[in-house]
Scaffold this active site. Structure first.
Site, mmCIF file in Angstrom:
data_model
loop_
_atom_site.group_PDB
_atom_site.id
_atom_site.type_symbol
_atom_site.label_atom_id
_atom_site.label_comp_id
_atom_site.label_asym_id
_atom_site.label_seq_id
_atom_site.Cartn_x
_atom_site.Cartn_y
_atom_site.Cartn_z
ATOM 1 N N ARG A 126 15.098 84.144 10.644
ATOM 2 C CA ARG A 126 15.504 83.368 9.468
ATOM 3 C C ARG A 126 14.316 82.722 8.773
ATOM 4 N NH1 ARG A 126 17.814 84.430 5.882
ATOM 5 N NH2 ARG A 126 19.371 85.251 7.340
ATOM 6 N N LYS A 172 5.962 73.059 -12.249
ATOM 7 C CA LYS A 172 7.334 72.809 -11.792
ATOM 8 C C LYS A 172 7.625 73.726 -10.605
ATOM 9 C CE LYS A 172 8.832 71.426 -16.414
ATOM 10 N NZ LYS A 172 9.658 71.767 -17.594
ATOM 11 N N LYS A 214 0.131 65.346 -23.023
ATOM 12 C CA LYS A 214 1.544 65.488 -23.372
ATOM 13 C C LYS A 214 2.042 64.213 -24.062
ATOM 14 C CE LYS A 214 3.841 68.471 -21.169
ATOM 15 N NZ LYS A 214 4.755 69.197 -20.253
ATOM 16 N N GLU A 229 -0.110 68.963 -26.494
ATOM 17 C CA GLU A 229 1.273 69.331 -26.803
ATOM 18 C C GLU A 229 1.663 68.750 -28.156
ATOM 19 O OE1 GLU A 229 5.017 69.008 -23.992
ATOM 20 O OE2 GLU A 229 4.667 67.076 -24.979
ATOM 21 N N ASP A 275 5.552 72.946 -28.583
ATOM 22 C CA ASP A 275 6.681 72.528 -27.752
ATOM 23 C C ASP A 275 7.985 72.516 -28.541
ATOM 24 O OD1 ASP A 275 7.768 71.506 -25.270
ATOM 25 O OD2 ASP A 275 7.956 69.573 -26.287
#
Length: 282
Positions: free
Chosen positions: A98, A133, A165, A199, A220
């Site tokens: 597993r 992410k 950002k 951004e 964006d």
């Protein structure tokens, strides 16, 4: 792939998560000296990634296990494809099953999802790139899987480049810095080896970013028409990157605007595991 020290620690952690107090089922049923053979099999079509990590699980559980008939990462799997053969103690093989498959299914899933995006933009010059992410602890592996799917890596970590950002800009507004001043500050404080990316969401800010000297301009959540206009404005002056909720339905038209890069968080944070299994041979 090369098993780096951080990946090796992750494998150890995964084994201990499943095997911290032994394998009650295998220990009660299977003699540890019973030899046999098992094969890893694809139960659906996809792209293979993470095989060496997967097989390292078996080697750590039992150093006498041998591996044969392996195929390379990046291989296009068909349903029924045999991926690798494992020989040795069936007890050890069953104990590692597993944990080994968890790595292989997850990373092959990322590679497979990436390939879907890559195939949709293949007729353009756009590159599919990942984001930060990622699953905590799995970034090195997930970014490797992206490459196996034909994609490219964005920043590995926060030190790899300057990416300004909206929250950085909002924070610096408290010091009365406008967008151009923010970019200039980043350029002035950066090493000569680091690029500066910003951004933006509007054409007017694209023009400001270019004038300030940004190397990469992230578009964006722009409309397709604005994105195409931004590409024209930036041509030969800055790299363009499309970003923001991009999916399989939208990526083709975005690529056709002429952007250089398309960053897709979904290829790591939402990729479904590929259906793979292990069979004991009779």
């Amino acid at each position: 792939m090369i098993i780096t020290p951080d990946v090796d620690k992750l494998i150890d952690l995964a084994i201990m998560e499943d095997y911290s107090s032994g394998d009650a089922t295998t220990n009660s049923l299977i003699p540890m000296d019973l030899p046999g053979e098992a094969v890893l099999i694809a139960d659906e079509n996809g792209i293979l990634a993470g095989l060496e990590v997967s097989l390292q699980v078996f080697r750590k559980i039992d150093k006498n296990i041998s591996i044969t008939n392996t195929i390379p990462d990046g291989t296009e799997l068909q349903k029924g494809s045999e991926i690798a053969t494992i020989n040795g103690s069936l007890g050890s093989i069953l104990t590692g099953e597993r944990t080994s498959l968890n790595f292989l299914r997850k990373l092959s899933g990322v590679a497979t999802e990436t390939r879907k995006y890559v195939d949709l933009v293949r007729h353009t010059e756009a590159k599919i790139v990942d984001t930060r992410k990622t699953t905590p602890g799995f970034r090195t592996l997930e970014k490797y899987a992206v490459r196996m799917g034909g994609g490219f890596n964005h920043r590995q970590n926060l030190s790899d480049g300057i990416l300004i950002k909206d929250n950085h800009i909002q924070t610096l507004c408290k010091q009365n810095l406008d967008l151009k001043a923010v970019i200039k500050k980043a350029i002035n404080n950066a090493s000569h080896t680091i690029k500066v990316e910003i951004e933006v969401e509007t054409i007017s800010n694209v023009k400001i970013a270019l004038d300030a000297g940004a190397d990469i301009i992230m578009l964006d959540n722009m409309t397709l028409s604005d994105m195409a206009e931004a590409v024209t404005i930036c041509k030969g002056k800055a790299t363009t990157e499309a970003s923001g909720g991009i999916n399989l339905s939208s990526v083709r038209k975005i690529a056709e605007t002429g952007v250089d890069l398309i960053s897709v968080g979904a290829i790591t944070h939402s990729a479904p595991n590929l259906d793979l299994s292990m069979d004991i041979k009779q």
